[in-house]
Design a protein around this motif. Structure first.
Motif, PDB file in Angstrom:
ATOM      1  N   VAL A   1      45.682  46.257  45.887  1.00  0.00           N
ATOM      2  CA  VAL A   1      45.559  45.082  45.034  1.00  0.00           C
ATOM      3  C   VAL A   1      44.248  44.398  45.383  1.00  0.00           C
ATOM      4  CG1 VAL A   1      46.575  42.870  44.352  1.00  0.00           C
ATOM      5  CG2 VAL A   1      48.057  44.806  44.899  1.00  0.00           C
ATOM      6  N   THR A   2      43.564  43.889  44.359  1.00  0.00           N
ATOM      7  CA  THR A   2      42.288  43.228  44.597  1.00  0.00           C
ATOM      8  C   THR A   2      42.436  42.141  45.655  1.00  0.00           C
ATOM      9  OG1 THR A   2      41.637  43.644  42.313  1.00  0.00           O
ATOM     10  CG2 THR A   2      40.390  41.967  43.519  1.00  0.00           C
ATOM     11  N   GLY A   3      41.586  42.202  46.640  1.00  0.00           N
ATOM     12  CA  GLY A   3      41.648  41.241  47.738  1.00  0.00           C
ATOM     13  C   GLY A   3      42.204  41.820  49.010  1.00  0.00           C
ATOM     14  N   ASP A   4      42.817  43.005  48.946  1.00  0.00           N
ATOM     15  CA  ASP A   4      43.339  43.637  50.159  1.00  0.00           C
ATOM     16  C   ASP A   4      42.190  44.053  51.075  1.00  0.00           C
ATOM     17  OD1 ASP A   4      45.950  43.342  49.456  1.00  0.00           O
ATOM     18  OD2 ASP A   4      46.159  45.337  48.577  1.00  0.00           O
ATOM     19  N   ASP A   5      42.451  44.006  52.365  1.00  0.00           N
ATOM     20  CA  ASP A   5      41.458  44.395  53.362  1.00  0.00           C
ATOM     21  C   ASP A   5      41.286  45.918  53.321  1.00  0.00           C
ATOM     22  OD1 ASP A   5      39.852  44.777  55.587  1.00  0.00           O
ATOM     23  OD2 ASP A   5      40.873  43.222  56.771  1.00  0.00           O
TER      24      ASP A   5
END
Length: 451
Positions: A266-270
Motif C-alpha cells: 500500500v502506498t506509504g509502506d516502508d
C-alpha cells in the motif's frame, strides 16, 4: 401644658390601623455631635486593650519558654514533694506546729539535696551502630553503643537509655577519664518482620529518689530492617514472561520482530519490509506484517486487608510469597510493579524492595471490594503483560475473577491463594489459574507448574 426647652422634640407617626400614634424620641443635634466625638476615643481604648493583651500573651509565652527547660527536670514526684514541703513549712509557722514545720523543712532539704545531683555538664560523644543493618526474621542482630568522654575533666557517672523498638535498653556509665571510652552491647529482637528504630541515645542524670531527672539527647534514630523470609525461584518461573524481545501480542503492526504474514503493498509502506522473492513470484509487491511485541511488565497485586486472611501467620506468608517472586523478577531484569492497599513498593533493586516489604502493615476495610482495591492501586501503573494476585484464604474465587476482568484479554493473570498449612494445588476457574500455597517451600514447585 408647658414644654421644657431642653426636652427633645417628639415625632409621631400614624399607625396603619388608625390607632393612637406612638411617640418617637429624636436626639438633638448637640448630643449627636458629642457621641460621635467619643467614637475615636473608644476605638483607641479598644486597640490599646488589644495591644496590652497581645503583649501580655507574648510575654507569658516568652517567660514560659525560658522557664520550661528548668521546670522540665522536675518529676511528678519531685513536684509533689516540693509543694508539700512548702505547704507544710508555711502551715507549721502559721499554726505554731513544730512537728509540721519540721516535716516541711525535711521535705525541702530532700529537694535541695536531690537538686545537687544535677550539677555538672556531660561531655560525651555517643555513637550507635547496628550490625548488620538488614537481617531476615529470626537472624541475630547486635547493637553497639560507644561512649567517649571528649571533655577535659573526668565525667561523672550517668545512666544511658537507648529505645530499641518497643523496648528500652539501659546502661550504667561510670566516670570516664578525658579521652576514655566504654562500649556497651545490646541484642535487637528479630522475631517478626518490621522496621525497628534504635535510638536516640539519651543520658539521664538525677537523684536516687527520682525527684529530678535531666535527659540529654545525643544521637538520632537509626533503622534496622527485618526482612521477611524468602525463597529462591527458577528464573523462568518467577519472570513468567522472561524473554529478550518482549511478549508477543495478537495486535498486527507494520514493523516489529515477530513475523505474522504477507499482504499487498500500500502506498506509504516502508520499502524495507517488501518481500522481494514473493513479489517476483506473484508479480505484485508484497510486504511483511508482524505481531506486535511489548516489553514484559509484571504487576503483583498483594492485599494487606485482614478480611482476606484467616490469621496473622497467613498474612506473613503472603508477604513472604510476594517478596520471593518480586525479588527473583528484579534479578532477572524484568520490569515489575508491586502494590498493596496503602503503598507502591520500590522495585529498582532487591534491597529496596525487601526494605519496603518491612513496612507493610495489616489493615482493615480499606476498600469495599477487591476489584476496587485493584483498580485504584494499578490505575497509575504501566499496562501489565502479566498480573499476579496474592491474597489470603478468605478471598473468594469471584473476587479473583473480578480483578481479572479489569485487564484486557492479552494480559495473563495468575491468582495465588495463601492458606497456611494447606496442600499445594492448582485450580482452573473459568480460565483463571488459582494456585493454593500452604507453605513457602511449596512456592518454587507450584510456580514451575503454573507457568
Amino acid at each position: 401644658m408647658t414644654t421644657s426647652l431642653d426636652a427633645p422634640p417628639i415625632a409621631t407617626e400614624p399607625d396603619v390601623d388608625g390607632a393612637q400614634p406612638t411617640p418617637q424620641f429624636v436626639l438633638p443635634p448637640a448630643k449627636k455631635k458629642r457621641l460621635s466625638g467619643l467614637a475615636p476615643v473608644v476605638a483607641s481604648l479598644r486597640s490599646g486593650a488589644r495591644a496590652v493583651g497581645n503583649g501580655t500573651a507574648r510575654l507569658a509565652r516568652n517567660g514560659w519558654s525560658f522557664v520550661a527547660p528548668y521546670l522540665g527536670v522536675i518529676s511528678g514526684l519531685g513536684a509533689l514533694v516540693l509543694i508539700s514541703g512548702i505547704i507544710a513549712f508555711v502551715a507549721g509557722l502559721l499554726l505554731g506546729w513544730p512537728e509540721l514545720t519540721f516535716i516541711g523543712i525535711a521535705l525541702l532539704v530532700a529537694v535541695l539535696v536531690a537538686l545537687l545531683f544535677l550539677i555538672g555538664r556531660a561531655t560525651y560523644s555517643i555513637d550507635i551502630e547496628l550490625n548488620p543493618r538488614r537481617v531476615v526474621v529470626g537472624d541475630r542482630a547486635i547493637g553497639r553503643v560507644l561512649v567517649t568522654n571528649v571533655g577535659k575533666r573526668t565525667s561523672t557517672a550517668t545512666t544511658l537509655e537507648v529505645p530499641v523498638g518497643e523496648g528500652l535498653a539501659e546502661f550504667a556509665i561510670g566516670s570516664l577519664q578525658p579521652g576514655a571510652d566504654t562500649e556497651e552491647l545490646f541484642a535487637v529482637p528479630t522475631n517478626r518482620r518490621a522496621v525497628i528504630l534504635a535510638g536516640p541515645a539519651v543520658s539521664v542524670r538525677g537523684d536516687q529518689l527520682g525527684l529530678f531527672r535531666r535527659a540529654v539527647k545525643w544521637t538520632d534514630q537509626i533503622e534496622l530492617f527485618v526482612h521477611p523470609v524468602t525463597t529462591r525461584l527458577h528464573p523462568t518461573a518467577a519472570g513468567l514472561v522472561r524473554d529478550l524481545e518482549g511478549q508477543i501480542t495478537k495486535k498486527i503492526t507494520n514493523n516489529d520482530i515477530s513475523f505474522h504474514a504477507l499482504r499487498a503493498y500500500v502506498t506509504g509502506d516502508d520499502v524495507r519490509y517488501v518481500h522481494w522473492r514473493t513479489s517476483a513470484r506473484t508479480g505484485q509487491l508484497m510486504v511483511r506484517q508482524f505481531e506486535e511485541s511489548r516489553r514484559s511488565q509484571l504487576t503483583i497485586i498483594s492485599s494487606s486487608d485482614m478480611k482476606y486472611f484467616a490469621s496473622d501467620a497467613e498474612f506473613e506468608l503472603a508477604v513472604s510469597v510476594t517478596a520471593s517472586i518480586a525479588s527473583q523478577v528484579i534479578r532477572d531484569g524484568t520490569q515489575i510493579s508491586v502494590v498493596t492497599e496503602n503503598r507502591i513498593l520500590k522495585t529498582h533493586s532487591v534491597t529496596s524492595l525487601l526494605d519496603d516489604t518491612c513496612r507493610i502493615e495489616p489493615i482493615t476495610g480499606s476498600t469495599a471490594t477487591a476489584r476496587d482495591f485493584a483498580r485504584e492501586s494499578t490505575k497509575r501503573l504501566p499496562p501489565p503483560s502479566v498480573v499476579v494476585i496474592v491474597a489470603g484464604s478468605l478471598m473468594d474465587a469471584s473476587d479473583y475473577r473480578a480483578i481479572q476482568r479489569l485487564f484486557g484479554g492479552e494480559t495473563n493473570v495468575l491468582a495465588l491463594r495463601i492458606e497456611n498449612g494447606a496442600r499445594a494445588r492448582i485450580q482452573d476457574v473459568a480460565g483463571l489459574s488459582i494456585v493454593t500455597i500452604g507453605g513457602l517451600s511449596d512456592l518454587p514447585r507450584v510456580m514451575a507448574r503454573a507457568v
